[in-house]
Design a protein around this motif. Structure first.
Motif, PDB file in Angstrom:
ATOM      1  N   ALA B  75      38.184  57.805  60.471  1.00  0.00           N
ATOM      2  CA  ALA B  75      38.682  57.435  59.145  1.00  0.00           C
ATOM      3  C   ALA B  75      39.599  56.227  59.263  1.00  0.00           C
ATOM      4  O   ALA B  75      40.522  56.211  60.074  1.00  0.00           O
ATOM      5  CB  ALA B  75      39.436  58.597  58.518  1.00  0.00           C
ATOM      6  N   TYR B  79      40.475  56.149  54.322  1.00  0.00           N
ATOM      7  CA  TYR B  79      39.368  57.112  54.298  1.00  0.00           C
ATOM      8  C   TYR B  79      38.084  56.521  53.721  1.00  0.00           C
ATOM      9  O   TYR B  79      37.130  57.245  53.405  1.00  0.00           O
ATOM     10  CB  TYR B  79      39.741  58.386  53.517  1.00  0.00           C
ATOM     11  CG  TYR B  79      39.756  59.624  54.377  1.00  0.00           C
ATOM     12  CD1 TYR B  79      38.576  60.269  54.732  1.00  0.00           C
ATOM     13  CD2 TYR B  79      40.948  60.141  54.867  1.00  0.00           C
ATOM     14  CE1 TYR B  79      38.580  61.392  55.538  1.00  0.00           C
ATOM     15  CE2 TYR B  79      40.972  61.256  55.669  1.00  0.00           C
ATOM     16  CZ  TYR B  79      39.788  61.881  55.999  1.00  0.00           C
ATOM     17  OH  TYR B  79      39.790  62.981  56.797  1.00  0.00           O
ATOM     18  N   ASN B 104      44.253  60.231  52.276  1.00  0.00           N
ATOM     19  CA  ASN B 104      45.460  60.619  53.000  1.00  0.00           C
ATOM     20  C   ASN B 104      46.656  60.220  52.133  1.00  0.00           C
ATOM     21  O   ASN B 104      46.946  59.027  52.000  1.00  0.00           O
ATOM     22  CB  ASN B 104      45.518  59.898  54.349  1.00  0.00           C
ATOM     23  CG  ASN B 104      46.728  60.326  55.163  1.00  0.00           C
ATOM     24  OD1 ASN B 104      47.665  60.937  54.629  1.00  0.00           O
ATOM     25  ND2 ASN B 104      46.699  60.024  56.444  1.00  0.00           N
ATOM     26  N   GLN B 131      46.087  66.481  57.003  1.00  0.00           N
ATOM     27  CA  GLN B 131      46.833  65.253  56.746  1.00  0.00           C
ATOM     28  C   GLN B 131      48.352  65.500  56.722  1.00  0.00           C
ATOM     29  O   GLN B 131      49.124  64.589  56.434  1.00  0.00           O
ATOM     30  CB  GLN B 131      46.373  64.609  55.430  1.00  0.00           C
ATOM     31  CG  GLN B 131      45.196  63.629  55.594  1.00  0.00           C
ATOM     32  CD  GLN B 131      43.933  64.270  56.131  1.00  0.00           C
ATOM     33  OE1 GLN B 131      43.367  65.157  55.501  1.00  0.00           O
ATOM     34  NE2 GLN B 131      43.495  63.847  57.317  1.00  0.00           N
TER      35      GLN B 131
END
Lengths: 101, 273
Positions: B75, B79, B104, B131
């Motif tokens: 990622a 993302y 995130n 996260q």
């Protein structure tokens, strides 16, 4: 079924459920001892249950654990964990049903 | 590695009677809607492709799935790479997948949020454990507000490793009554308290993937079944065992059969036209 019988049946299923829980967590965590804990779960369900009324459930649980260990030994995780989850679910719902007897 | 998930291995031997019972509880004319599945790669090594999802869905009789990225090791900060993988799978199978994007909240998310909304993603997935954020983090609360403004649902991981769900989430639910929330894994560690606190908030759904049947029993016994939706969490779950857990728990809790179509499809499908 007298009350003491229900208590003993509940206690036995709680034992099996507890060992299944340990085995499932060890499988998810990829513990090197996962096979040992699966073996403990298999052992906890071994032999005839108290009173016999839960024997059909215990037969299904034994078969699921046995097959799960075979898949796990072949490093085939999805059918292994699926069987253990179902074994645990059948056991926990069996305990819940006993609470209503 | 994408391990063997063949329906034969998942439904043979000791699973055969389990699968037969499970199928017998699903109305023959019902297309099951899976409210929780992943496409992509995870840092733990698990993977799932759009084609892999299609095979599993067809084998088990699932007609549509919400899909979103895993905790992808590749990622980028925003993302966007994993979100693109999900979108590509959706373009391959637009009738099968309902695409959600993932963000995130610690990072600058405004650009990727706008890009995904513009592109047509139908919801947002947030994972407080992966996260590492709390649900009352100001950046997360802001994101909930953005989702409410964009009129997209948010699926929150509310399962394994969660320690705070209801208390940090309740102010957001009260502030944004129109925000559609899906509590992934049924807020399992707090499922009873969640059922009580969110009972009066009809836009909060409880999703059942990889939740133990005893937790689901408590949920079905405490909440209107119209607020509960089935999910699989593929590749962590599979269709036979997760369908069994949901249906066996509902059966044990005495949920009338007339509610099964809603649990397996209608309760959430109505959110997506």
């Amino acid at each position: 079924m007298e009350y003491a019988g229900v208590q003993l049946r509940t206690g036995h299923l709680l034992r099996v459920h507890g060992y299944l829980n340990m085995a499932i967590l060890s499988m998810w965590m990829r513990s090197p001892r996962a096979d040992v804990l699966m073996g403990m779960a298999e052992a906890s369900a071994r032999g005839r249950g108290p009173g016999g009324s839960d024997e059909e459930l215990l037969e299904r649980v034994r078969a699921l654990i046995l097959e799960s260990r075979e898949y796990f030994a072949e490093d085939d995780f999805p059918p292994a964990i699926g069987r253990m989850r179902v074994a645990q679910d059948l056991t926990s719902l069996g305990i819940i049903r006993l609470a209503g007897e | 590695m994408e391990q063997r998930h063949g329906i034969e291995a998942l439904t043979s031997g000791a699973m055969a009677s389990v699968w037969e019972w499970t199928k017998s509880k699903i109305p023959s004319d019902l297309g099951v809607f899976d409210a929780h599945a992943h496409i992509g790669v995870d840092i733990d090594g698990r993977t799932m492709t759009g084609e892999g999802m299609r095979e599993r869905m067809q084998a088990a009789g699932i007609v549509q799935s919400i899909v979103f990225p895993l905790n992808d090791p590749n990622a980028r900060d925003d993302y966007s790479g994993p979100n693109d993988v999900v979108w590509s799978a959706y373009e391959d199978y637009p009738d099968l997948f309902v695409p959600f994007f993932r963000l995130n909240p610690h990072l600058d998310y405004d650009g990727e949020f706008a890009r995904c909304i513009e592109r047509g993603f139908e919801g947002l997935k947030l994972h407080p454990v992966s996260q590492e954020f709390e649900l009352d983090n100001p950046k997360v609360v802001r994101l909930f507000g953005m989702a409410a403004g964009a009129n997209i649902p948010v699926l929150i991981h509310a399962g394994f490793a969660m320690q705070r769900i209801v208390e940090p989430l309740l102010p957001t639910v009260e502030k944004h009554p129109n925000l559609r929330l899906i509590l992934g894994h049924a807020a399992m560690v707090e499922t009873l308290e969640a059922a009580r606190q969110f009972e009066g908030h009809p836009n909060v759904l409880f999703e059942t993937s990889v939740v133990q049947a005893k937790d689901l029993y408590v949920l079905f016994s405490s909440l209107d079944p119209g607020r509960i939706s089935y999910g699989s969490d593929i590749p962590y779950g599979d269709y036979p065992s997760t369908l069994h857990a949901t249906l066996a728990a509902a059966d044990a809790a005495g949920v009338p059969d007339e509610h099964i179509p809603g649990i397996l499809s209608g309760n959430i499908r109505r959110w997506f036209g």
